[in-house]
Design a protein around this motif. Structure first.
Motif, PDB file in Angstrom:
ATOM      1  N   PHE A  72       0.856  -1.183   0.000  1.00  0.00           N
ATOM      2  CA  PHE A  72       0.000   0.000   0.000  1.00  0.00           C
ATOM      3  C   PHE A  72       0.896   1.239   0.000  1.00  0.00           C
ATOM      4  CE2 PHE A  72      -2.361   3.424   1.973  1.00  0.00           C
ATOM      5  CZ  PHE A  72      -3.620   3.320   1.411  1.00  0.00           C
ATOM      6  N   THR A  73       0.800   2.050  -1.054  1.00  0.00           N
ATOM      7  CA  THR A  73       1.656   3.229  -1.170  1.00  0.00           C
ATOM      8  C   THR A  73       0.858   4.527  -1.223  1.00  0.00           C
ATOM      9  OG1 THR A  73       1.648   3.012  -3.588  1.00  0.00           O
ATOM     10  CG2 THR A  73       3.448   1.935  -2.394  1.00  0.00           C
ATOM     11  N   GLU A  74      -0.468   4.430  -1.200  1.00  0.00           N
ATOM     12  CA  GLU A  74      -1.316   5.618  -1.275  1.00  0.00           C
ATOM     13  C   GLU A  74      -1.380   6.340   0.073  1.00  0.00           C
ATOM     14  OE1 GLU A  74      -2.442   2.750  -4.464  1.00  0.00           O
ATOM     15  OE2 GLU A  74      -2.062   2.587  -2.319  1.00  0.00           O
ATOM     16  N   LYS A  75      -1.911   7.549   0.068  1.00  0.00           N
ATOM     17  CA  LYS A  75      -1.992   8.356   1.287  1.00  0.00           C
ATOM     18  C   LYS A  75      -3.373   8.321   1.932  1.00  0.00           C
ATOM     19  CE  LYS A  75       2.244   9.841   1.085  1.00  0.00           C
ATOM     20  NZ  LYS A  75       3.225   9.314   2.072  1.00  0.00           N
ATOM     21  N   THR A  76      -4.368   7.878   1.180  1.00  0.00           N
ATOM     22  CA  THR A  76      -5.737   7.827   1.702  1.00  0.00           C
ATOM     23  C   THR A  76      -6.291   6.419   1.588  1.00  0.00           C
ATOM     24  OG1 THR A  76      -6.153  10.128   1.062  1.00  0.00           O
ATOM     25  CG2 THR A  76      -8.083   8.752   1.482  1.00  0.00           C
TER      26      THR A  76
ATOM     27  N   LEU B 280     -10.693   4.887  -4.778  1.00  0.00           N
ATOM     28  CA  LEU B 280      -9.722   4.813  -3.685  1.00  0.00           C
ATOM     29  C   LEU B 280      -9.505   3.353  -3.290  1.00  0.00           C
ATOM     30  CD1 LEU B 280     -11.117   7.607  -1.319  1.00  0.00           C
ATOM     31  CD2 LEU B 280      -8.990   7.738  -2.641  1.00  0.00           C
ATOM     32  N   PRO B 281      -8.314   3.004  -2.805  1.00  0.00           N
ATOM     33  CA  PRO B 281      -8.167   1.676  -2.210  1.00  0.00           C
ATOM     34  C   PRO B 281      -9.083   1.583  -0.997  1.00  0.00           C
ATOM     35  CG  PRO B 281      -6.231   3.022  -1.766  1.00  0.00           C
ATOM     36  CD  PRO B 281      -7.070   3.790  -2.721  1.00  0.00           C
TER      37      PRO B 281
ATOM     38  N   TRP C  50      -8.035  -2.701  -4.386  1.00  0.00           N
ATOM     39  CA  TRP C  50      -7.663  -1.525  -5.174  1.00  0.00           C
ATOM     40  C   TRP C  50      -8.668  -1.332  -6.309  1.00  0.00           C
ATOM     41  CZ3 TRP C  50      -4.039  -4.244  -2.493  1.00  0.00           C
ATOM     42  CH2 TRP C  50      -3.029  -3.524  -1.844  1.00  0.00           C
TER      43      TRP C  50
END
Length: 202
Positions: free
Chosen positions: A4-8, A68-69, A134
């Motif tokens: 997981f590399t996303e911010k939200t 969004l994930p 995802w």
């Protein structure tokens, strides 16, 4: 395992108690946590007969709707003397025309144990399946469990769901008599989140 590399991260739930538990764990990682309720998403029908199946429905529906994930949890209480019930139908046992009533659900569970003349201790376990999905359709699945026994009368003011009735192994207190941090260290959801952190967030 995909990282997981996303911010939200969207938590695919309308349950305030579950959302708060996830926020307590995710926020220190610098991840912004939002929810299905905050995005106005409907609750999809949970038509599967397994925790994994229902969690997948919720996670993929939220990821597809928002881009969004999305992380979904399906969890429940398995009571050994009741052949694993209520299991995936744990929330259904609390359903009323006016919403979910877990005091009623706990009383129903206790009544069924008495009716079955089940000998004590009443062994049980909480189960939690997490699905991180995802928008491209990929997902990762982890599980966590908390073994213990059911007690009666119920004890404690905190927690939610069956927490006042569940005493984890090695403890004299129920989940509802513990602080949030103490419960997270022992709970099925805490175990599943720890597995998810190791798999996708390190």
């Amino acid at each position: 395992m995909r990282q997981f590399t996303e911010k939200t991260l969207l938590i695919a739930t309308h349950n305030a108690g579950k959302l708060e538990e996830f926020r307590q764990i995710m926020t220190p990682l610098g991840i912004t946590v939002t929810s299905a309720g905050e995005h106005g998403l409907p609750e999809p029908d949970e038509t599967e007969s397994t925790f994994i199946g229902n969690a997948r429905i919720k996670a993929h529906a939220a990821a597809k709707a928002t881009g969004l994930p999305a992380l979904a949890d399906d969890s429940g209480l398995e009571v050994m003397a009741l052949d694993g019930a209520p299991g995936v139908y744990t929330a259904d046992w609390a359903d009323t025309p006016n919403g979910r009533d877990f005091i009623m659900a706990m009383e129903k569970t206790h009544a069924k144990l008495i009716e079955a003349q089940a000998p004590q201790p009443w062994q049980a376990r909480f189960c939690c399946t997490l699905v991180l999905a995802w928008p491209d359709g990929h997902d990762e699945v982890v599980e966590g469990h908390a073994n213990g026994q059911l007690v009666w009368p119920r004890r404690g003011q905190d927690g939610h769901g069956y927490d006042p009735m569940f005493q984890p192994d090695g403890e004299t207190r129920t989940f509802a008599e513990m602080s949030a941090d103490e419960k997270n260290a022992l709970s099925h959801r805490g175990a599943a989140i720890a597995a998810l952190m190791k798999a996708c967030f390190t």
